[in-house]
Design a protein around this motif. Structure first.
Motif, PDB file in Angstrom:
ATOM      1  N   GLU A 269      21.362 -33.511  -8.259  1.00  0.00           N
ATOM      2  CA  GLU A 269      20.795 -32.415  -7.469  1.00  0.00           C
ATOM      3  C   GLU A 269      21.761 -31.924  -6.384  1.00  0.00           C
ATOM      4  OE1 GLU A 269      16.793 -31.321  -4.914  1.00  0.00           O
ATOM      5  OE2 GLU A 269      16.757 -32.948  -6.357  1.00  0.00           O
ATOM      6  N   PRO A 270      22.329 -32.798  -5.529  1.00  0.00           N
ATOM      7  CA  PRO A 270      23.288 -32.277  -4.541  1.00  0.00           C
ATOM      8  C   PRO A 270      24.545 -31.676  -5.181  1.00  0.00           C
ATOM      9  CG  PRO A 270      23.216 -34.682  -4.487  1.00  0.00           C
ATOM     10  CD  PRO A 270      22.073 -34.232  -5.321  1.00  0.00           C
ATOM     11  N   VAL A 271      25.023 -32.286  -6.273  1.00  0.00           N
ATOM     12  CA  VAL A 271      26.186 -31.728  -6.957  1.00  0.00           C
ATOM     13  C   VAL A 271      25.835 -30.369  -7.559  1.00  0.00           C
ATOM     14  CG1 VAL A 271      27.760 -32.029  -8.898  1.00  0.00           C
ATOM     15  CG2 VAL A 271      27.262 -33.958  -7.397  1.00  0.00           C
ATOM     16  N   GLY A 272      24.629 -30.262  -8.135  1.00  0.00           N
ATOM     17  CA  GLY A 272      24.194 -28.981  -8.692  1.00  0.00           C
ATOM     18  C   GLY A 272      24.078 -27.907  -7.634  1.00  0.00           C
ATOM     19  N   LEU A 273      23.563 -28.284  -6.453  1.00  0.00           N
ATOM     20  CA  LEU A 273      23.453 -27.312  -5.358  1.00  0.00           C
ATOM     21  C   LEU A 273      24.840 -26.860  -4.893  1.00  0.00           C
ATOM     22  CD1 LEU A 273      21.568 -25.810  -3.451  1.00  0.00           C
ATOM     23  CD2 LEU A 273      21.650 -27.779  -1.917  1.00  0.00           C
ATOM     24  N   TRP A 274      25.775 -27.823  -4.806  1.00  0.00           N
ATOM     25  CA  TRP A 274      27.144 -27.458  -4.437  1.00  0.00           C
ATOM     26  C   TRP A 274      27.755 -26.519  -5.476  1.00  0.00           C
ATOM     27  CZ3 TRP A 274      31.428 -28.672  -7.461  1.00  0.00           C
ATOM     28  CH2 TRP A 274      32.671 -28.337  -6.907  1.00  0.00           C
ATOM     29  N   PHE A 275      27.509 -26.809  -6.745  1.00  0.00           N
ATOM     30  CA  PHE A 275      28.057 -25.982  -7.813  1.00  0.00           C
ATOM     31  C   PHE A 275      27.489 -24.570  -7.750  1.00  0.00           C
ATOM     32  CE2 PHE A 275      27.743 -24.415 -12.239  1.00  0.00           C
ATOM     33  CZ  PHE A 275      29.098 -24.349 -12.539  1.00  0.00           C
ATOM     34  N   MET A 276      26.181 -24.462  -7.537  1.00  0.00           N
ATOM     35  CA  MET A 276      25.557 -23.141  -7.466  1.00  0.00           C
ATOM     36  C   MET A 276      26.061 -22.367  -6.247  1.00  0.00           C
ATOM     37  SD  MET A 276      23.691 -22.703 -10.084  1.00  0.00           S
ATOM     38  CE  MET A 276      22.779 -23.570 -11.373  1.00  0.00           C
ATOM     39  N   ASN A 277      26.227 -23.055  -5.116  1.00  0.00           N
ATOM     40  CA  ASN A 277      26.765 -22.385  -3.933  1.00  0.00           C
ATOM     41  C   ASN A 277      28.184 -21.885  -4.182  1.00  0.00           C
ATOM     42  OD1 ASN A 277      24.846 -22.325  -1.747  1.00  0.00           O
ATOM     43  ND2 ASN A 277      24.909 -24.553  -1.747  1.00  0.00           N
ATOM     44  N   THR A 278      28.946 -22.682  -4.941  1.00  0.00           N
ATOM     45  CA  THR A 278      30.339 -22.297  -5.214  1.00  0.00           C
ATOM     46  C   THR A 278      30.414 -21.057  -6.091  1.00  0.00           C
ATOM     47  OG1 THR A 278      31.038 -24.613  -5.035  1.00  0.00           O
ATOM     48  CG2 THR A 278      32.528 -23.098  -6.176  1.00  0.00           C
ATOM     49  N   ILE A 279      29.634 -21.032  -7.182  1.00  0.00           N
ATOM     50  CA  ILE A 279      29.749 -19.905  -8.114  1.00  0.00           C
ATOM     51  C   ILE A 279      29.062 -18.642  -7.582  1.00  0.00           C
ATOM     52  CG2 ILE A 279      29.899 -21.454 -10.092  1.00  0.00           C
ATOM     53  CD1 ILE A 279      27.004 -20.763 -10.762  1.00  0.00           C
ATOM     54  N   THR A 280      28.206 -18.787  -6.570  1.00  0.00           N
ATOM     55  CA  THR A 280      27.533 -17.600  -6.009  1.00  0.00           C
ATOM     56  C   THR A 280      28.113 -17.209  -4.657  1.00  0.00           C
ATOM     57  OG1 THR A 280      25.827 -18.999  -4.974  1.00  0.00           O
ATOM     58  CG2 THR A 280      25.367 -18.158  -7.183  1.00  0.00           C
ATOM     59  N   SER A 281      29.216 -17.838  -4.266  1.00  0.00           N
ATOM     60  CA  SER A 281      29.767 -17.569  -2.929  1.00  0.00           C
ATOM     61  C   SER A 281      30.206 -16.116  -2.767  1.00  0.00           C
ATOM     62  CB  SER A 281      30.946 -18.509  -2.653  1.00  0.00           C
ATOM     63  OG  SER A 281      31.956 -18.358  -3.644  1.00  0.00           O
ATOM     64  N   GLY A 282      30.573 -15.466  -3.867  1.00  0.00           N
ATOM     65  CA  GLY A 282      31.025 -14.081  -3.771  1.00  0.00           C
ATOM     66  C   GLY A 282      29.912 -13.065  -3.863  1.00  0.00           C
ATOM     67  N   MET A 283      28.685 -13.509  -4.079  1.00  0.00           N
ATOM     68  CA  MET A 283      27.561 -12.579  -4.213  1.00  0.00           C
ATOM     69  C   MET A 283      26.973 -12.234  -2.846  1.00  0.00           C
ATOM     70  SD  MET A 283      25.532 -14.154  -7.508  1.00  0.00           S
ATOM     71  CE  MET A 283      26.360 -14.500  -9.051  1.00  0.00           C
ATOM     72  N   ALA A 284      26.254 -11.130  -2.811  1.00  0.00           N
ATOM     73  CA  ALA A 284      25.593 -10.718  -1.571  1.00  0.00           C
ATOM     74  C   ALA A 284      24.475 -11.687  -1.221  1.00  0.00           C
ATOM     75  CB  ALA A 284      25.041  -9.296  -1.737  1.00  0.00           C
ATOM     76  N   GLU A 285      24.200 -11.806   0.099  1.00  0.00           N
ATOM     77  CA  GLU A 285      23.186 -12.744   0.560  1.00  0.00           C
ATOM     78  C   GLU A 285      21.805 -12.415   0.001  1.00  0.00           C
ATOM     79  OE1 GLU A 285      23.383 -15.451   2.414  1.00  0.00           O
ATOM     80  OE2 GLU A 285      25.551 -15.386   2.595  1.00  0.00           O
ATOM     81  N   ASP A 286      21.519 -11.135  -0.205  1.00  0.00           N
ATOM     82  CA  ASP A 286      20.190 -10.729  -0.681  1.00  0.00           C
ATOM     83  C   ASP A 286      20.149 -10.547  -2.196  1.00  0.00           C
ATOM     84  OD1 ASP A 286      21.847  -8.562  -0.744  1.00  0.00           O
ATOM     85  OD2 ASP A 286      20.407  -7.144   0.125  1.00  0.00           O
ATOM     86  N   SER A 287      21.150 -11.050  -2.895  1.00  0.00           N
ATOM     87  CA  SER A 287      21.193 -10.907  -4.352  1.00  0.00           C
ATOM     88  C   SER A 287      20.081 -11.733  -4.996  1.00  0.00           C
ATOM     89  CB  SER A 287      22.554 -11.355  -4.880  1.00  0.00           C
ATOM     90  OG  SER A 287      22.542 -11.447  -6.282  1.00  0.00           O
ATOM     91  N   GLY A 288      19.312 -11.095  -5.870  1.00  0.00           N
ATOM     92  CA  GLY A 288      18.245 -11.808  -6.559  1.00  0.00           C
ATOM     93  C   GLY A 288      18.774 -12.880  -7.491  1.00  0.00           C
ATOM     94  N   LEU A 289      19.897 -12.588  -8.159  1.00  0.00           N
ATOM     95  CA  LEU A 289      20.502 -13.571  -9.057  1.00  0.00           C
ATOM     96  C   LEU A 289      20.977 -14.794  -8.275  1.00  0.00           C
ATOM     97  CD1 LEU A 289      21.545 -14.457 -11.808  1.00  0.00           C
ATOM     98  CD2 LEU A 289      23.647 -13.131 -11.372  1.00  0.00           C
ATOM     99  N   ARG A 290      21.593 -14.553  -7.118  1.00  0.00           N
ATOM    100  CA  ARG A 290      22.069 -15.664  -6.294  1.00  0.00           C
ATOM    101  C   ARG A 290      20.911 -16.559  -5.856  1.00  0.00           C
ATOM    102  NH1 ARG A 290      22.760 -16.887  -0.864  1.00  0.00           N
ATOM    103  NH2 ARG A 290      24.631 -18.160  -0.416  1.00  0.00           N
ATOM    104  N   ASN A 291      19.841 -15.948  -5.375  1.00  0.00           N
ATOM    105  CA  ASN A 291      18.680 -16.734  -4.925  1.00  0.00           C
ATOM    106  C   ASN A 291      18.065 -17.510  -6.080  1.00  0.00           C
ATOM    107  OD1 ASN A 291      18.957 -15.807  -2.285  1.00  0.00           O
ATOM    108  ND2 ASN A 291      17.661 -14.020  -2.656  1.00  0.00           N
ATOM    109  N   HIS A 292      18.019 -16.870  -7.255  1.00  0.00           N
ATOM    110  CA  HIS A 292      17.453 -17.546  -8.418  1.00  0.00           C
ATOM    111  C   HIS A 292      18.292 -18.763  -8.808  1.00  0.00           C
ATOM    112  CE1 HIS A 292      15.551 -18.185 -12.299  1.00  0.00           C
ATOM    113  NE2 HIS A 292      16.753 -18.138 -12.862  1.00  0.00           N
ATOM    114  N   LEU A 293      19.625 -18.606  -8.804  1.00  0.00           N
ATOM    115  CA  LEU A 293      20.496 -19.723  -9.172  1.00  0.00           C
ATOM    116  C   LEU A 293      20.393 -20.858  -8.164  1.00  0.00           C
ATOM    117  CD1 LEU A 293      23.665 -17.778 -10.377  1.00  0.00           C
ATOM    118  CD2 LEU A 293      22.033 -19.057 -11.787  1.00  0.00           C
ATOM    119  N   LEU A 294      20.311 -20.534  -6.885  1.00  0.00           N
ATOM    120  CA  LEU A 294      20.197 -21.572  -5.863  1.00  0.00           C
ATOM    121  C   LEU A 294      18.872 -22.327  -5.982  1.00  0.00           C
ATOM    122  CD1 LEU A 294      21.720 -19.766  -2.739  1.00  0.00           C
ATOM    123  CD2 LEU A 294      22.750 -21.571  -4.126  1.00  0.00           C
ATOM    124  N   GLU A 295      17.797 -21.591  -6.281  1.00  0.00           N
ATOM    125  CA  GLU A 295      16.505 -22.247  -6.458  1.00  0.00           C
ATOM    126  C   GLU A 295      16.486 -23.106  -7.720  1.00  0.00           C
ATOM    127  OE1 GLU A 295      13.747 -19.069  -6.500  1.00  0.00           O
ATOM    128  OE2 GLU A 295      13.896 -18.633  -4.349  1.00  0.00           O
TER     129      GLU A 295
END
Length: 434
Positions: free
Chosen positions: A379-405
């Motif tokens: 779980e922590p590794v997955g969260l780090w991975f999702m944060n890494t691949i979505t770092s270039g997306m906008a904060e309000d991006s729906g895709l980014r929020n979905h991947l983080l969740e």
């Protein structure tokens, strides 16, 4: 590469992962993973004994683990003042009445010929016994639970050393397994699985609702420890001086010392069980159990009592799970019946056995340690991975929020992927049965 070298590399690789966790995260996290991994390995040994040795499909593992946890409370906690006189003795007497009613019904069923008279007799015994049981039991429970329910409200324990609860937990689980096995082991494997899961649910439901026994969902906290308390170590001048000499903060050193103490205790238990199981596996008894597993009809033709042997190994495997349950409750320092989820954690133990290698004790140990490591770290590794691949997306991006969740679901996804990969490329497990 020889099998011995390959198996050694598996354990060395796992050790390196633990060390890497200590360096990258913290040694407290690494030792906590090790301790729960050791307990998980013991549970996996119990399941492997039943499935790997005898082919018994038991998915009620958490019921036996919960009974081990209950033993830790009943053995080590101090008795609640006034609880036995308020209704504790009466509650025990009511339970004996209930057992006597069931015994009388079984005796009548065996002794009387089938027919109307036997049916009427059985109904009379069960109905009268039920009402007598409730008449004695209900006021006793009310009396015990009325004693300061915000703090106690239960009978307490025997105030004995917590380490004694470990074998008692095994004995309590073994007793439950005997009663279950006498009725359920004659069932076909799929029906046995359903029966054991249902009985595990019943055991945990009783623990949740019978507050007089162990406070139910109110939880019992403050169980005694077999190792020192951190605060006591921090107030010990000798310990503080030793920690400072090693360049360690006394607070950090105290937590590491406690966790290392648990690691040593759990390792001793695991090694003893592993030696005993290896000796039994290579003995005539072990060869007989595997022969029964592979061909029950041929074993019966050779004069083996298959049902009795199944009952024997079902009891032994359940006792090991009860022992692990008492160890887990001891380390947690509390009994929380609400956290025992039979289907979820039984699935996890089965993944450990299958991935490690069913029928191989070292495989069960490897599976227990490895799968628990993945269960904690994914779980922590997955969260780090999702944060890494979505770092270039906008904060309000729906895709980014979905991947983080979605990172919260990485545990179950990883368990499924690991299980599929092992079944595809190593169907007998990482360390298969010889």
């Amino acid at each position: 590469m020889t099998p011995a070298l390959k198996n050694t590399l598996y354990f060395v690789g796992l050790l390196l992962l633990i060390v890497l966790t200590g360096i990258m995260q913290s040694w407290n996290t690494a030792l906590l993973i090790v301790n729960m991994g050791l307990i998980s390995a013991i549970m996996a040994l119990g399941v492997n004994l039943q499935w790997g040795f005898a082919g018994l499909f038991n998915i009620g593992v958490m019921g036996f683990v919960a009974l081990g946890g209950l033993a830790a409370v009943l053995v080590s906690m101090p008795p609640t003042e006034g609880a036995w006189s308020a209704g504790g003795i009466q509650a025990v007497f009511a339970l004996l009445l209930g057992a006597a009613t069931i015994g009388a019904a079984i005796s009548v069923y065996k002794r009387m010929a089938a027919g109307r008279n036997r049916t009427i007799s059985l109904l009379a015994i069960l109905i009268i016994g039920f009402f007598v049981f409730r008449a004695v039991y209900d006021p006793a429970v009310e009396g015990v639970e009325a004693i300061d329910p915000s703090v106690t409200g239960y009978i307490g324990g025997l105030n004995l050393p917590i380490l004694l609860s470990w074998p008692v937990g095994g004995l309590l689980a073994a007793g439950a397994a005997w009663m279950i096995g006498k009725t359920a082991l004659g069932l076909r494997s799929d029906y046995l699985a359903i029966a054991t899961l249902g009985i595990a649910e019943i055991v945990i439901a009783v623990m949740k609702n019978e507050d007089w026994m162990a406070r139910g969902v109110k939880n019992v906290i403050g169980l005694p420890r077999p190792v020192p308390y951190e605060i006591d170590l921090q107030q010990d001048p000798g310990f503080v001086e030793s920690a400072s000499a090693l360049g360690l903060d006394p607070v950090m050193a105290s937590t590491l010392y406690v966790k290392l103490g648990y690691s040593a205790l759990f390792t001793v238990v695991l090694v003893i069980l592993l030696i005993m199981l290896q000796l039994s596996l290579k003995s005539p008894w072990g060869r007989m159990m595997r022969a029964i597993r592979d061909n029950e009809d041929a074993s019966e033709a050779m004069g083996k009592d298959v049902t009795a042997r199944h009952l024997q190994i079902f009891i032994l495997g359940s006792a090991i799970c009860g022992l692990a349950g008492a160890m887990m409750t001891t380390m947690d320092g509390q009994l929380t019946p609400g956290t025992y989820q039979p289907l979820r954690f039984t699935f996890l133990i089965w993944v450990m056995v299958i991935v490690g290698g069913s029928g191989n004790n070292f495989g069960a140990v490897l599976g227990g340690l490895l799968i628990w490591f993945l269960w904690v770290q994914v779980e922590p590794v997955g969260l780090w991975f999702m944060n890494t691949i979505t770092s270039g997306m906008a904060e309000d991006s729906g895709l980014r929020n979905h991947l983080l969740e979605s990172a919260a679901h990485m545990r179950l996804l990883t368990m499924g992927v690991v299980l599929l990969l092992v079944l595809r490329f190593s169907p007998k497990g990482l360390i298969p049965e010889k």
